[in-house]
Enzyme design. Structure first.
Site, short mmCIF file in Angstrom:
data_model
loop_
_atom_site.label_atom_id
_atom_site.label_comp_id
_atom_site.label_asym_id
_atom_site.label_seq_id
_atom_site.Cartn_x
_atom_site.Cartn_y
_atom_site.Cartn_z
N CYS A 134 44.31 42.24 39.64
CA CYS A 134 43.71 40.91 39.79
C CYS A 134 44.05 40.33 41.16
O CYS A 134 45.20 39.93 41.40
CB CYS A 134 44.20 39.98 38.68
SG CYS A 134 43.55 38.31 38.79
N CYS A 137 44.93 36.54 41.02
CA CYS A 137 46.25 36.30 40.42
C CYS A 137 47.38 36.61 41.39
O CYS A 137 48.36 35.86 41.48
CB CYS A 137 46.42 37.16 39.17
SG CYS A 137 45.12 37.04 37.94
N ASP A 138 47.28 37.73 42.10
CA ASP A 138 48.43 38.26 42.82
C ASP A 138 48.28 38.37 44.33
O ASP A 138 49.24 38.73 45.02
CB ASP A 138 48.77 39.66 42.27
CG ASP A 138 49.12 39.63 40.79
OD1 ASP A 138 49.67 38.61 40.35
OD2 ASP A 138 48.82 40.62 40.09
#
Length: 315
Positions: A134, A137-138
């Site tokens: 992701c 997300c990261d």
């Protein structure tokens, strides 16, 4: 008999939020989860995009969510759901591998999905320590790093371009000599000076140390050569399979299997609601998952009240 007002299938952020709201709504609810509650949170090292926490470990947020749900009466049970069946009277039977069946007039499906993994040595070992699925997300954890994106479809090409806002350099590793992605996305990628495409390559192994991922062992699919690529991050975008196969009858979905819902999160099957990653939507984040679940749980309350009212009139 295990009879409830609503059954929540899946114990990730969406499921825990739905169970918490169901408890607040004084519904008799049960949450069925095959493992430890938390879902993909348990595979995420740090989370910095959930309101109220500048930074929190994924497992810690999962624990807090489970505690919150339990405090409002959520009945969380460790069960592996094998199928969701609608009975002739409109209620649902949720069958599990333990042999226990659960019944309710409403189900909230929050079983999420599974990113397709490469299945190579080191992938699981470095999950959350350099390996991600992701970008949103990261990506921020890889500021000024050299990272690699694996894939050749729209998701891989688009996310590689997105990741250049953080990384110093992004390698795109593709096993063929051309992308499947749309022409517009490809043009944008080729114009980005931070991106270098490695054609005809596949990942054989991930290597690193206690601090995390350090390099990828590759194989040239044409020559058989095995070069090494020094990176501290590897993002994989080769597919995502929503767990909609649990529904044992036709349900409206998009070509990729993501479930279609209305604005109340109800699917094309009356009484069956869906929330989180398996639902058709623009983005899949913790915040969108709990938003979906909030709507679904409140909608279930109204659905059950309407169902009871119709039954009373019919009687």
């Amino acid at each position: 008999m295990n009879e409830f007002d609503v059954i929540v299938v899946g114990g990730g952020p969406a499921g825990l939020c739905a169970a918490m709201y169901a408890g607040r709504g004084m519904l008799k609810a049960v949450l069925l989860e095959r493992g430890i509650p938390g879902g993909e949170l348990l595979n995420t090292e740090k989370i910095e995009d959930y309101p109220g926490f500048l930074s929190i470990l994924g497992r810690d947020l999962a624990e807090k969510m489970a505690e919150h749900a339990t405090a409002f009466g959520a009945d969380i049970r460790r069960e592996n759901v094998e199928g969701i069946h609608r009975l002739p009277d409109g209620t649902f039977k949720v069958a599990t591998s333990s042999g226990a069946d659960f019944y309710a007039p409403a189900v909230i499906l929050t079983a999420g999905g599974t990113p397709t993994k490469l299945g190579v040595p080191g992938e699981l070992e470095y999950a959350g320590r350099g390996v991600s699925y992701c970008a949103v997300c990261d990506g921020a954890f890889f500021r000024n790093d050299i990272i690699a994106v694996v894939g050749g479809g729209d998701a891989a090409v688009e996310e590689a371009d997105y990741l250049t806002r953080y990384a110093a350099k992004v390698y795109v590793i593709h096993r063929r000599d051309q992308f499947r992605a749309s022409r517009l996305l490809q043009e944008r990628l080729f114009q980005n000076p931070k991106i270098e495409v490695l054609w005809n390559k596949r990942v054989l192994e991930l290597k690193g140390d206690a601090s995390g991922l350090k390099l990828l062992l590759l194989e040239d699919t044409v020559t058989g050569e095995r070069p090494r690529l020094a990176v501290t991050g590897r993002f994989v975008f080769i597919g995502f399979r929503p767990n909609s196969q649990l529904i044992q009858e036709h349900i409206d979905h998009d070509p990729s299997g993501y479930v279609i819902t209305n604005d109340r999160m109800m699917t094309s099957i009356p009484g069956l609601f869906a929330a989180g990653d398996l639902r058709v939507q623009l983005t899949r984040q913790i915040t969108t998952a709990v938003g979906d679940a909030t709507t679904a749980a409140i909608a279930v309350e109204k659905y059950l009240a309407e169902r009871k009212s119709k039954a009373a009139v019919g009687a």
